[in-house]
Design an enzyme around this catalytic site. Sequence first.
Site, PDB file in Angstrom:
ATOM      1  N   CYS A  83     -43.176  40.213  66.501  1.00 31.48           N
ATOM      2  CA  CYS A  83     -42.919  40.245  65.073  1.00 31.48           C
ATOM      3  C   CYS A  83     -43.804  40.505  64.219  1.00 31.48           C
ATOM      4  O   CYS A  83     -43.992  41.752  63.617  1.00 31.48           O
ATOM      5  CB  CYS A  83     -42.078  39.301  64.540  1.00 31.48           C
ATOM      6  SG  CYS A  83     -41.316  39.381  62.810  1.00 31.48           S
TER       7      CYS A  83
ATOM      8  N   HIS B  78     -38.288  34.231  67.282  1.00 29.10           N
ATOM      9  CA  HIS B  78     -38.137  36.043  67.660  1.00 29.10           C
ATOM     10  C   HIS B  78     -39.332  36.582  67.933  1.00 29.10           C
ATOM     11  O   HIS B  78     -39.538  37.714  67.789  1.00 29.10           O
ATOM     12  CB  HIS B  78     -37.065  36.449  66.586  1.00 29.10           C
ATOM     13  CG  HIS B  78     -37.890  36.426  65.239  1.00 29.10           C
ATOM     14  ND1 HIS B  78     -38.055  35.200  64.609  1.00 29.10           N
ATOM     15  CD2 HIS B  78     -38.537  37.194  64.540  1.00 29.10           C
ATOM     16  CE1 HIS B  78     -38.764  35.509  63.424  1.00 29.10           C
ATOM     17  NE2 HIS B  78     -39.171  36.670  63.503  1.00 29.10           N
TER      18      HIS B  78
ATOM     19  N   SER C  72     -39.610  34.478  59.011  1.00 26.17           N
ATOM     20  CA  SER C  72     -38.192  34.550  58.870  1.00 26.17           C
ATOM     21  C   SER C  72     -37.347  33.311  59.427  1.00 26.17           C
ATOM     22  O   SER C  72     -36.258  33.096  59.193  1.00 26.17           O
ATOM     23  CB  SER C  72     -37.773  35.864  59.542  1.00 26.17           C
ATOM     24  OG  SER C  72     -38.345  37.054  58.941  1.00 26.17           O
TER      25      SER C  72
ATOM     26  N   HIS D 244     -36.865  31.150  56.650  1.00 28.32           N
ATOM     27  CA  HIS D 244     -35.595  31.480  55.910  1.00 28.32           C
ATOM     28  C   HIS D 244     -34.334  31.119  56.537  1.00 28.32           C
ATOM     29  O   HIS D 244     -33.353  30.758  55.681  1.00 28.32           O
ATOM     30  CB  HIS D 244     -35.587  33.030  55.738  1.00 28.32           C
ATOM     31  CG  HIS D 244     -36.791  33.620  54.984  1.00 28.32           C
ATOM     32  ND1 HIS D 244     -37.433  32.775  53.981  1.00 28.32           N
ATOM     33  CD2 HIS D 244     -37.424  34.852  54.754  1.00 28.32           C
ATOM     34  CE1 HIS D 244     -38.442  33.541  53.490  1.00 28.32           C
ATOM     35  NE2 HIS D 244     -38.395  34.841  53.894  1.00 28.32           N
TER      36      HIS D 244
ATOM     37  N   CYS E 224     -42.282  32.337  62.561  1.00 29.90           N
ATOM     38  CA  CYS E 224     -42.515  33.482  61.679  1.00 29.90           C
ATOM     39  C   CYS E 224     -41.742  32.886  60.397  1.00 29.90           C
ATOM     40  O   CYS E 224     -40.982  32.055  60.386  1.00 29.90           O
ATOM     41  CB  CYS E 224     -41.635  34.700  61.935  1.00 29.90           C
ATOM     42  SG  CYS E 224     -41.477  35.920  60.643  1.00 29.90           S
TER      43      CYS E 224
HETATM   44  P1  PAD Z   1     -45.410  33.285  55.334  1.00 30.77           P
HETATM   45  O1  PAD Z   1     -44.751  32.226  54.672  1.00 30.77           O
HETATM   46  O2  PAD Z   1     -46.473  33.114  56.339  1.00 30.77           O
HETATM   47  O3  PAD Z   1     -46.288  33.938  54.263  1.00 30.77           O
HETATM   48  C1  PAD Z   1     -45.814  34.427  52.920  1.00 30.77           C
HETATM   49  C2  PAD Z   1     -47.007  34.346  51.790  1.00 30.77           C
HETATM   50  O4  PAD Z   1     -46.443  34.664  50.634  1.00 30.77           O
HETATM   51  C3  PAD Z   1     -47.657  32.736  51.691  1.00 30.77           C
HETATM   52  O5  PAD Z   1     -49.087  33.256  51.929  1.00 30.77           O
HETATM   53  C4  PAD Z   1     -47.285  32.312  50.512  1.00 30.77           C
HETATM   54  O6  PAD Z   1     -48.547  31.795  49.907  1.00 30.77           O
HETATM   55  C5  PAD Z   1     -47.376  33.692  49.586  1.00 30.77           C
HETATM   56  N1  PAD Z   1     -46.630  33.717  48.474  1.00 30.77           N
HETATM   57  C6  PAD Z   1     -45.451  32.878  48.253  1.00 30.77           C
HETATM   58  N2  PAD Z   1     -45.096  33.170  46.763  1.00 30.77           N
HETATM   59  C7  PAD Z   1     -45.846  34.087  46.436  1.00 30.77           C
HETATM   60  C8  PAD Z   1     -45.924  34.738  45.279  1.00 30.77           C
HETATM   61  N3  PAD Z   1     -45.216  34.629  44.051  1.00 30.77           N
HETATM   62  N4  PAD Z   1     -46.973  35.803  45.125  1.00 30.77           N
HETATM   63  C9  PAD Z   1     -47.778  36.223  45.947  1.00 30.77           C
HETATM   64  N5  PAD Z   1     -47.807  35.539  47.358  1.00 30.77           N
HETATM   65  C10 PAD Z   1     -46.679  34.410  47.373  1.00 30.77           C
HETATM   66  O7  PAD Z   1     -44.374  34.244  55.889  1.00 30.77           O
HETATM   67  P2  PAD Z   1     -44.582  35.750  56.852  1.00 30.77           P
HETATM   68  O8  PAD Z   1     -45.922  36.198  56.596  1.00 30.77           O
HETATM   69  O9  PAD Z   1     -44.221  35.151  58.172  1.00 30.77           O
HETATM   70  O10 PAD Z   1     -43.491  36.482  56.371  1.00 30.77           O
HETATM   71  C11 PAD Z   1     -43.579  37.137  54.980  1.00 30.77           C
HETATM   72  C12 PAD Z   1     -42.060  37.568  54.807  1.00 30.77           C
HETATM   73  O11 PAD Z   1     -41.920  38.943  55.440  1.00 30.77           O
HETATM   74  C13 PAD Z   1     -40.971  36.750  54.901  1.00 30.77           C
HETATM   75  O12 PAD Z   1     -40.049  36.986  53.682  1.00 30.77           O
HETATM   76  C14 PAD Z   1     -40.158  37.002  56.211  1.00 30.77           C
HETATM   77  O13 PAD Z   1     -38.950  36.722  56.330  1.00 30.77           O
HETATM   78  C15 PAD Z   1     -40.570  38.637  56.287  1.00 30.77           C
HETATM   79  C16 PAD Z   1     -40.424  39.430  57.539  1.00 30.77           C
HETATM   80  N6  PAD Z   1     -39.808  40.448  57.565  1.00 30.77           N
HETATM   81  C17 PAD Z   1     -39.650  41.264  58.797  1.00 30.77           C
HETATM   82  C18 PAD Z   1     -39.191  42.652  58.659  1.00 30.77           C
HETATM   83  O14 PAD Z   1     -38.890  43.168  59.918  1.00 30.77           O
HETATM   84  N7  PAD Z   1     -39.116  43.203  57.516  1.00 30.77           N
HETATM   85  C19 PAD Z   1     -40.358  40.728  59.704  1.00 30.77           C
HETATM   86  C20 PAD Z   1     -41.037  39.466  59.743  1.00 30.77           C
HETATM   87  C21 PAD Z   1     -41.339  38.650  58.564  1.00 30.77           C
HETATM   88 ZN    ZN Z   2     -40.356  37.749  62.287  1.00 31.17          ZN
END
Ligand code: PAD
Ligand code: ZN
Length: 397
Positions: free
Chosen positions: A197, A90, A71, A74, A69
Site C-alpha cells: 500500500c 491490506h 486507511s 479510517h 495504514c
Molecule cells: P498517517 O495517519 O500516517 O499520516 C497522515 C499525516 O497527516 C500525519 O502525519 C498527520 O500528522 C498529518 N496531518 C493531519 N492533519 C493534517 C493537516 N491538517 N495538515 C497537514 N498534515 C496533517 O496516514 P497514511 O500516511 O497511512 O495515509 C494518509 C492518507 O492516505 C489517509 O487518508 C489514507 O486513507 C490515504 C491512503 N490512500 C490510498 C490510496 O490508494 N489513495 C492508499 C493508502 C492510504
Molecule cells: Zn493503505
Amino acid sequence: MSTAGKVSKEKKFTFDIFSHYTINKYKNVIKCKAAVLWDLKKPFSIEEVEVAPPKAYEVRIKMVATGICGSDDHVVNGHFVATLPAILGHEGAGIVESIGEGVTAVKPGDKVIPLCVPQCGECIICKHPEANNCVKMGLTNPRGTMQDGTTRFTCKGKPIYHFAHTSTFSEYTVVDEISVVKIDAAAPLEKVCLVGCALSTGYGSAVKVAKVTPGSTCAVIGLGGVGLSAVIGCKAAGAARIIGVDINKDKFAKAKELGATECINPQNFQKPIHEVLKEMTGGGVDFSFEAVGQIDTMLQALSCCHEAFGVSVIIGVPPSSENLSVNPMLLLTGRTWKGALFGGFKSKDSVPKLVADIMAKKIPLDLLITHALPFEKINEGFDLLHHGKSIRTVLKF
Ligand code: PAD
Ligand code: ZN
Ligand code: ZN
C-alpha cells in the site's frame, strides 16, 4: 451402442465429482489467530478464526508481516465504510500455503504480496494503458467478500468479512488470484510488505499520476507513510524543491532524510497554508499532493498549486459522508486536479518491479519503518499511529 454411450457419460460425471472431492479433501480448514474488528471505534480482538480452503481461482496465504495504514484506521473510526465484523489489513506480505483449482499465477511456497487493488487483466480498465482501478475493485460498494460473494473466515460460528480483497491482519488469509502477485524469492517480507500500500500509493502518485518533472517544485501535505512515499517519488523524479507540510513537527526530520528540502507546520502561520506556499514559491507549486484524507487539506493542496499549470493529486481517503465544494475558477485558470488509488499503478505489473527497485536500493523503503511489533500487539501499533509516534509499524506473525 447408445446405452453404452450413456453409461460412459454417467461414469465421467461421477469421476468429475470424485476428482473435485479428492482435490479439496487434503485442503483443511485452518484454525489460526486473527485480529477481528467487531465494532467501529473499538480495539481489535485477537480471536481464533477458521480460514476455509481456497476455492477455484483463489489462494490461501500464510502471512509473514503487515503494515498498519491510515486507511485501516479510517475504517475503525467509521470514515471509510467496510462491512463488519471484519479482518482488516491490506499492506502485507506472505507465502502461498495452498491454491484452488485453476490457479496458475502462484504456487505453494511462493513469496507474494496481496493486492488491495486487483488486476483482472480482462476488464476495460485493466486493458486501458493508463488506468488501474480494475472493475473487480468495488471500492464504492464494499461487500467484504471474495469475488464469488462469500467469505472464507468464520469466528464463533459467525461469518467474518474480508477487507480490501486482502485481510492481512490474520495468520492466514484467502485472496482471489487476481488479488495476489508473486515477488522475488529473496525479498525481505517484513519490509516489502509496505509495497502492498503506502510505498506504491505515494511513490506512484508522484512518478505516475502527477508525473513530476525534473527541476520542479512540489508540496506534500501530510507526512505519514503515504505522504513520505510521495516525497520519495518526487525526489526520484528529480524535483528541485520538495516542501513537506504537517501539523506534527516530529515528522519533519524523516521527511528531510527522504528528500524534503524544507518543512512547514500550518499551525505556525496566521495565513492559510496555501497562501504561505504560494508566497514561498512565487505563485504556487508545480505539483501538490494531499496525503491526509481531509476535505480542507484537499482544498489547500488544490489552491497551493500554480493557477496556470499546477497539478494537484488527491491521495488521502476522505470521510465517506463528506463532499467537496470548490469555486470552478480554481480550475478554469489552468490547474489540473487528479486522484488515484494505489499510485495509479496496475498492481500485478508494478509490485514485483517496485520490490526489485527496493532490493536494488533505488527506493529507501527501510526509512519508512519506525516500529516492529508482534502481531498480537496490533492495538499498540494503532496507538502509535494515533499519537503521531510512528510512520509505519510492521506487525510480524
Ligand atoms: P498517517 O495517519 O500516517 O499520516 C497522515 C499525516 O497527516 C500525519 O502525519 C498527520 O500528522 C498529518 N496531518 C493531519 N492533519 C493534517 C493537516 N491538517 N495538515 C497537514 N498534515 C496533517 O496516514 P497514511 O500516511 O497511512 O495515509 C494518509 C492518507 O492516505 C489517509 O487518508 C489514507 O486513507 C490515504 C491512503 N490512500 C490510498 C490510496 O490508494 N489513495 C492508499 C493508502 C492510504
Ligand atoms: Zn493503505
Ligand atoms: Zn480488471
